[in-house]
Design an enzyme around this catalytic site. Structure first.
Site, short mmCIF file in Angstrom:
data_model
loop_
_atom_site.label_atom_id
_atom_site.label_comp_id
_atom_site.label_asym_id
_atom_site.label_seq_id
_atom_site.Cartn_x
_atom_site.Cartn_y
_atom_site.Cartn_z
N LYS A 61 27.89 71.68 -55.92
CA LYS A 61 28.45 70.43 -56.41
C LYS A 61 27.65 69.26 -55.86
O LYS A 61 27.65 69.01 -54.64
CB LYS A 61 29.92 70.25 -56.00
CG LYS A 61 30.57 69.03 -56.70
CD LYS A 61 31.81 68.53 -55.98
CE LYS A 61 31.51 67.41 -55.01
NZ LYS A 61 31.06 66.14 -55.66
N GLY A 93 34.18 66.43 -43.58
CA GLY A 93 33.75 67.64 -42.90
C GLY A 93 34.86 68.30 -42.12
O GLY A 93 35.00 69.53 -42.13
N GLU A 134 28.85 54.98 -37.03
CA GLU A 134 27.77 55.06 -38.02
C GLU A 134 28.00 54.04 -39.13
O GLU A 134 29.09 53.96 -39.69
CB GLU A 134 27.73 56.47 -38.61
CG GLU A 134 26.57 56.69 -39.57
CD GLU A 134 26.52 58.10 -40.11
OE1 GLU A 134 25.42 58.65 -40.23
OE2 GLU A 134 27.60 58.65 -40.42
N GLY A 163 27.89 65.62 -45.45
CA GLY A 163 28.59 64.40 -45.81
C GLY A 163 29.27 63.77 -44.62
O GLY A 163 28.80 63.90 -43.47
N SER A 164 30.38 63.11 -44.85
CA SER A 164 31.06 62.34 -43.81
C SER A 164 31.83 63.24 -42.85
O SER A 164 32.24 64.36 -43.20
CB SER A 164 32.03 61.34 -44.44
OG SER A 164 33.17 62.01 -44.96
#
Length: 474
Positions: free
Chosen positions: A170, A228, A376, A223-224
């Site tokens: 995806k 996660g 971040e 990803g983030s």
């Protein structure tokens, strides 16, 4: 989309607009798969594992990877154009991305024929013959980010295919165009149906359905951190194997004995490359007080000279951010930092009639507990801090005082200092006198909340295998 070897033009979940971040205008729409289409893709992958692909010789897996690389090479410019249009990055960067993706497929093709077990001694007087087997994990669900679309496809897909797995991939809904073109490319190759499936849609829809599916044996997510953690918690319910590559707040450390011109250029590239939308971006600059002013002024001057604009403009060095929402998050983080006392040396929003542009930004904030020093931002925003003395352990402690551990770099001519830093830094990657350089054969991943598992290298291939021990009484 690509499901069970067939191209599927419509998603039963509807459509999602694809936005050009340089203009804010709709490029086209992409299909959104529903749960039934995700189920069809997963079941197709499971069937492939029971058929020709599950028993394929290593040479066939290598041939598939080489074929993909050759087709990508023949269509490289189109893929670069799509990623610049869809992501906003400069075309020069997108061109480097497709070259890296091709190299990854070719590198991993070599590993397909080199996955081996071991023999070992067991018992006395040769009473047993014991050995290990490496077998494919099975059906793999892969969810990739929007910042490096075609590179991420290669990093995820190539080692899984080399190991003999079947994949449902995806792409990020913000940057799915190159993945859909990749689906068309794969459909034209001699690959058994169901080995590669590509479904598009949102994370809460398609991504969640993939992670929760009972026939998915392993999930690889980039990803983030928030997502996660959800992936890890959800996968635990069925004990799926998981690889997570999450965020970072990577420090760049500069000592007085470093080649300062090189350190300045490297520090600027470490944060402003790809608009700072890089998980290992050198977003935290730690400089010895003796050279702090020289280094920070040099980085700020470099930032001011960078050309911000449309990725198709050959003069552009920093393109737009990925979306209006992300532009808002970056702007808010910088504004909040300035209100809290950070000094702005340069940068900030770029006023244009359209698009999501933010200029290369340098902040000085010596408070280690400041939000901007710890969280971040994922944009072209550098936070500079100073340190005193030659106590390397104090610097290492400072570097490690973070939730993250994805990357760290040190600039020094002292080889002992460099190696001690590499040993002490709790980081998946440590660079010495450079930052952001990657090689296909060098594993990549993080410590702490930067995730677990590794991409690239032998470790990536082995992560898509199960280790079986066989013990034979003679």
């Amino acid at each position: 989309m690509l499901i069970d070897g067939s191209l599927v033009p419509e998603g039963r979940g509807g459509e999602i607009a694809s936005i050009d971040p340089a203009t804010g205008q709709v490029i086209t729409t992409i299909p959104e798969a529903d749960h039934l289409q995700v189920d069809e893709a997963v079941r197709a992958a499971a069937t492939a594992m029971l058929g020709r692909w599950g028993s394929a010789r290593a040479e066939e897996r290598a041939r598939v990877l080489f074929d993909i690389a050759d087709r990508l090479d023949a269509d490289a410019h189109s893929f670069a154009l799509l990623d610049t249009l869809d992501n906003g990055k400069p075309l020069t960067t997108a061109t480097e991305d497709i070259a890296a993706a091709i190299e990854t497929f070719r590198y991993m093709a070599g590993w397909a024929t080199k996955i081996n077990g071991r023999t070992m001694s067991m018992g006395e007087n040769g009473a047993f013959h014991a050995y290990t087997l490496r077998q494919p994990s099975g059906v793999v669900g892969q969810i990739i980010p929007w910042n490096f679309p075609i590179v991420s496809i290669a990093w995820k897909l190539a080692p899984a295919l080399a190991a003999g797995c079947a994949v449902v991939l995806k792409p990020a809904e913000l940057t799915s165009l190159s993945a859909l073109r990749f689906a068309a490319l794969v459909a034209g190759l001699d690959i058994p149906p169901g080995v590669i499936n590509i479904v598009t849609g949102t994370g809460p829809g398609v991504g969640a359905a993939l992670v929760e599916h009972p026939l998915v044996d392993r999930v690889s997510f980039t990803g983030s951190g928030v997502t996660g953690r959800w992936v890890a918690q959800t996968a635990a319910a069925t004990m799926k194997r998981v690889t997570l590559e999450l965020g970072g707040k990577s420090p760049v450390v500069v000592f007085p004995d470093a080649d300062l011109d090189h350190a300045i250029e490297s520090a600027a590239n470490a944060i402003f490359f790809n608009q700072g939308e890089v998980c290992t971006a050198g977003s935290r600059l730690l400089v010895h007080r003796d050279v702090f002013d020289a280094v920070i002024d040099g980085v700020a001057e470099r930032a001011k000279r960078l050309s911000v604009g449309d990725g198709f403009d050959p003069e552009t060095e920093v393109g737009p951010l990925i979306s209006e929402a992300h532009l808002g998050r970056v702007s808010h983080a910088v504004e909040a930092a300035i209100r809290d006392g950070a000094e702005l040396l340069c940068g900030g929003p770029v006023k244009r009639d359209s698009g999501f542009f933010y200029g290369p930004t340098v902040l000085v904030e010596n408070r280690r507990d400041a939000k901007v020093s710890r969280e971040e931002i994922f944009g072209p925003v550098l936070v500079a801090q100073s340190f005193d003395g030659d106590d390397l352990q104090a610097v290492i402690d400072d570097v490690n005082d973070t939730l993250y551990g994805l990357g760290a770099s040190i600039f020094t001519r002292d080889i002992t200092r460099a190696h001690r830093f590499a040993i002490g830094a709790k980081s998946g990657t440590v660079w010495v006198n450079t930052h952001l350089d990657h090689g296909q054969d060098v594993p990549f991943g993080g410590y702490k909340q930067s995730g677990y598992g590794r991409e690239l290298g032998e470790e990536a291939v082995l992560s898509y295998t199960e280790l079986k021990s066989v013990k034979v009484r003679l």
